[in-house]
Design a protein around this motif. Sequence first.
Motif, mmCIF file in Angstrom:
data_model
loop_
_atom_site.group_PDB
_atom_site.id
_atom_site.type_symbol
_atom_site.label_atom_id
_atom_site.label_comp_id
_atom_site.label_asym_id
_atom_site.label_seq_id
_atom_site.Cartn_x
_atom_site.Cartn_y
_atom_site.Cartn_z
ATOM 1 N N MET A 131 0.706 -1.362 0.125
ATOM 2 C CA MET A 131 0.093 0.002 -0.022
ATOM 3 C C MET A 131 0.913 1.134 -0.059
ATOM 4 O O MET A 131 1.980 1.211 0.614
ATOM 5 N N LYS A 132 0.348 2.259 -0.772
ATOM 6 C CA LYS A 132 1.130 3.606 -0.751
ATOM 7 C C LYS A 132 0.322 4.809 -0.418
ATOM 8 O O LYS A 132 -1.045 4.928 -1.067
ATOM 9 N N VAL A 133 0.586 5.569 0.550
ATOM 10 C CA VAL A 133 -0.193 6.796 0.938
ATOM 11 C C VAL A 133 0.755 7.928 0.469
ATOM 12 O O VAL A 133 1.828 8.155 0.738
ATOM 13 N N LEU A 178 -1.768 10.258 -7.308
ATOM 14 C CA LEU A 178 -2.426 8.994 -7.576
ATOM 15 C C LEU A 178 -2.095 8.319 -8.936
ATOM 16 O O LEU A 178 -2.100 7.236 -9.081
ATOM 17 N N GLU A 230 1.093 6.180 -8.345
ATOM 18 C CA GLU A 230 0.354 4.986 -7.976
ATOM 19 C C GLU A 230 -0.067 4.939 -6.648
ATOM 20 O O GLU A 230 -0.020 3.874 -6.021
ATOM 21 N N CYS A 231 -0.302 6.247 -5.788
ATOM 22 C CA CYS A 231 -0.788 6.183 -4.655
ATOM 23 C C CYS A 231 -2.180 5.587 -4.601
ATOM 24 O O CYS A 231 -2.914 5.472 -5.438
ATOM 25 N N ASP A 232 -2.358 4.837 -3.200
ATOM 26 C CA ASP A 232 -3.716 4.158 -3.202
ATOM 27 C C ASP A 232 -4.718 5.348 -2.828
ATOM 28 O O ASP A 232 -5.745 4.971 -2.912
ATOM 29 N N ILE A 233 -4.184 6.017 -2.093
ATOM 30 C CA ILE A 233 -5.073 7.313 -1.400
ATOM 31 C C ILE A 233 -4.040 8.451 -1.131
ATOM 32 O O ILE A 233 -2.891 8.086 -1.050
ATOM 33 N N THR A 291 -10.099 10.288 -10.857
ATOM 34 C CA THR A 291 -9.066 9.128 -10.740
ATOM 35 C C THR A 291 -9.593 8.047 -9.998
ATOM 36 O O THR A 291 -8.964 6.951 -9.927
ATOM 37 N N LYS A 295 -10.341 7.809 -6.969
ATOM 38 C CA LYS A 295 -9.672 7.370 -5.664
ATOM 39 C C LYS A 295 -9.725 8.421 -4.707
ATOM 40 O O LYS A 295 -10.047 9.589 -5.065
ATOM 41 N N VAL A 300 -8.299 2.115 2.949
ATOM 42 C CA VAL A 300 -7.824 1.236 1.786
ATOM 43 C C VAL A 300 -7.507 -0.318 2.356
ATOM 44 O O VAL A 300 -7.909 -1.178 1.578
#
Length: 133
Positions: free
Chosen positions: A1-3, A51, A55-58, A89, A91, A128
Amino acid sequence: MKVGIIDTTFARVDMASFARKEIEENWPNVRIVQRTVPGVKDLPVACKKLLEEEECDIVMALGMPGKEQIDKTCAHEASTGIIQAQLMTNKHIIEVFVHEDEGRDEKDLFTVAKNRAIKHARNAVEMVLNPDA
């Protein structure tokens, strides 16, 4: 996961450091991408870039609009842009604004900003990792 965490240069409290610390201490496997932009109206495009390009998830959008009416107008415009970026996006972007007139004094403003950043950092990760929670 990426914030993604985006803060603004002119914020009177470093909310990003509180959000970052909360995530790092409680979810050590979560990657964080952090950027700083000049002001709140710069947040929407920075969020969209994190995003899409990172490619951040949030993403968390942290800002401290001033207490004058023009500042409130700018914050509203930024909020509208953040909503548009979310729709473009598909997201979430967690808007974490603290207006300078929310605190009774500097100490109270600091406390409000710190607490809001920490609580929204928790919310961002949970949205997420545990979307049903």
